[in-house]
Design an enzyme around this catalytic site. Structure first.
Site, mmCIF file in Angstrom:
data_model
loop_
_atom_site.group_PDB
_atom_site.id
_atom_site.type_symbol
_atom_site.label_atom_id
_atom_site.label_comp_id
_atom_site.label_asym_id
_atom_site.label_seq_id
_atom_site.Cartn_x
_atom_site.Cartn_y
_atom_site.Cartn_z
ATOM 1 N N THR A 66 0.908 -1.181 0.003
ATOM 2 C CA THR A 66 -0.182 0.044 0.062
ATOM 3 C C THR A 66 0.879 1.473 -0.024
ATOM 4 O O THR A 66 1.591 1.516 0.952
ATOM 5 C CB THR A 66 -0.906 0.200 1.425
ATOM 6 O OG1 THR A 66 -1.774 -1.219 1.184
ATOM 7 C CG2 THR A 66 -1.751 1.007 1.293
ATOM 8 N N LYS B 234 -6.929 0.833 -3.793
ATOM 9 C CA LYS B 234 -6.405 0.469 -2.333
ATOM 10 C C LYS B 234 -6.523 1.408 -1.427
ATOM 11 O O LYS B 234 -6.996 1.077 -0.272
ATOM 12 C CB LYS B 234 -4.992 -0.161 -2.646
ATOM 13 C CG LYS B 234 -4.549 -0.850 -1.010
ATOM 14 C CD LYS B 234 -5.468 -1.984 -0.724
ATOM 15 C CE LYS B 234 -5.031 -2.361 0.803
ATOM 16 N NZ LYS B 234 -3.894 -2.924 1.023
#
Length: 300
Positions: free
Chosen positions: A99, A175
């Site tokens: 991420t 995300k």
């Protein structure tokens, strides 16, 4: 035959490597804990002692490390130890599963393309159990040439592989939005459980009712079970959401977009981190609420 390597045999990476092996691939792995890589290879596959040797051996490399800084380190080295990028064959694919800031991912694609390498922006979601069973979700973006090599491996690791664009950034943006919801939901779940405890409601009864009512969320059901069990073993730590919600806010700040709930949730995780709970499970954000008695371990 296209060869695949995986970097990072943590909670998610170990399951993803096992899914690749279960699909019939000979998986080559690297982890800074050499004994972990060796243990994986005992059941099939190859453990590498260096990132350079992994890079030279594989056509597709899947990176499952914590953040952008660790991704740069495994690619380009840390000043003392070389990374994998310099030894990767031209046309090889690097699949990035962390991420990260979407703009960083865009820049990384350009940097790798200048080296003759291909890139898939591929953050993941679903937790360790879904990674181990090959049922996780991948939010991907990349050029068709990169997908052509990487897609069989993506499909082996995930039940859902979303193609969100033909260049880096789109996967990371989706995300980040997922992490916005996840962080806010955990914070809200902790607040609700804390209020119940403050008001003298039986926590097990509260959990039973909420998980069968309209106020339920996946995060309430999953994370408040940790609170009831008094088990703060970090499947996803408090500091993960300090980082991820920080990225959420940075992305929104660039376009002056207000995120009031994300800001509050970020402050809650920051408070939990500075109170000494940084490495505990993210459900430990409930520990910031005053005047409540949390459930103790069963049998205590």
């Amino acid at each position: 035959m296209t060869t695949v390597g995986l970097i990072g045999l943590g909670a998610m990476g170990s399951g993803m490597a096992a899914s690749l092996r279960r699909a019939g691939h000979s998986v080559q792995v690297f982890d800074v804990r050499r004994e972990v890589a060796a243990a994986f290879a005992q059941d099939g596959g190859v453990a590498h002692d260096t990132l350079a040797s992994l890079g030279a051996a594989c056509d597709v490399i899947v990176s499952v490390v914590v953040n952008a800084a660790q991704t740069e380190s495994v690619l380009f080295g840390d000043g003392n130890t070389p990374g994998c990028a310099a030894s990767m064959k031209p046309g090889s694919v690097f699949v990035m599963c962390s991420t990260v800031d979407p703009n960083w991912s865009v820049a990384l694609e350009a940097r790798l393309e200048a080296m003759g390498l291909r890139y898939v922006d591929a953050p993941i979601s679903g937790g360790a159990a879904k990674a181990a069973s090959g049922q996780m979700t991948m939010m991907t973006a990349g050029k068709p040439e990169a997908y052509a090599l990487a897609e069989p491996f993506l499909n082996a690791m995930a039940a859902k592989v979303y193609k969100l664009g033909d260049s880096a950034g789109a996967g990371s943006k989706v995300k980040i939005i997922n992490q916005l919801l996840a962080g806010v939901h955990i914070a809200a779940a902790a607040e609700a459980m804390a209020l119940g405890l403050r008001e003298g409601v039986d926590p097990a009864a509260l959990y039973e009712v909420i998980t069968n009512s309209a106020g339920n969320s996946w995060m309430f059901e999953n994370r408040m079970a940790h609170v009831l069990a008094a088990d703060y073993t970090p499947l996803s730590a408090v500091d993960i959401f300090v980082k991820d919600l920080g990225i959420v806010l940075d992305m929104a700040r660039a376009s002056k977009f207000p995120l009031p709930l994300s800001s509050t949730a970020h402050q809650m995780f920051m408070q939990a981190s500075t109170a000494g709970f940084a490495k505990e499970d993210d459900s430990a954000v409930i520990k910031i609420f005053p005047g409540i008695e949390l459930p103790g371990p069963k049998g205590s």
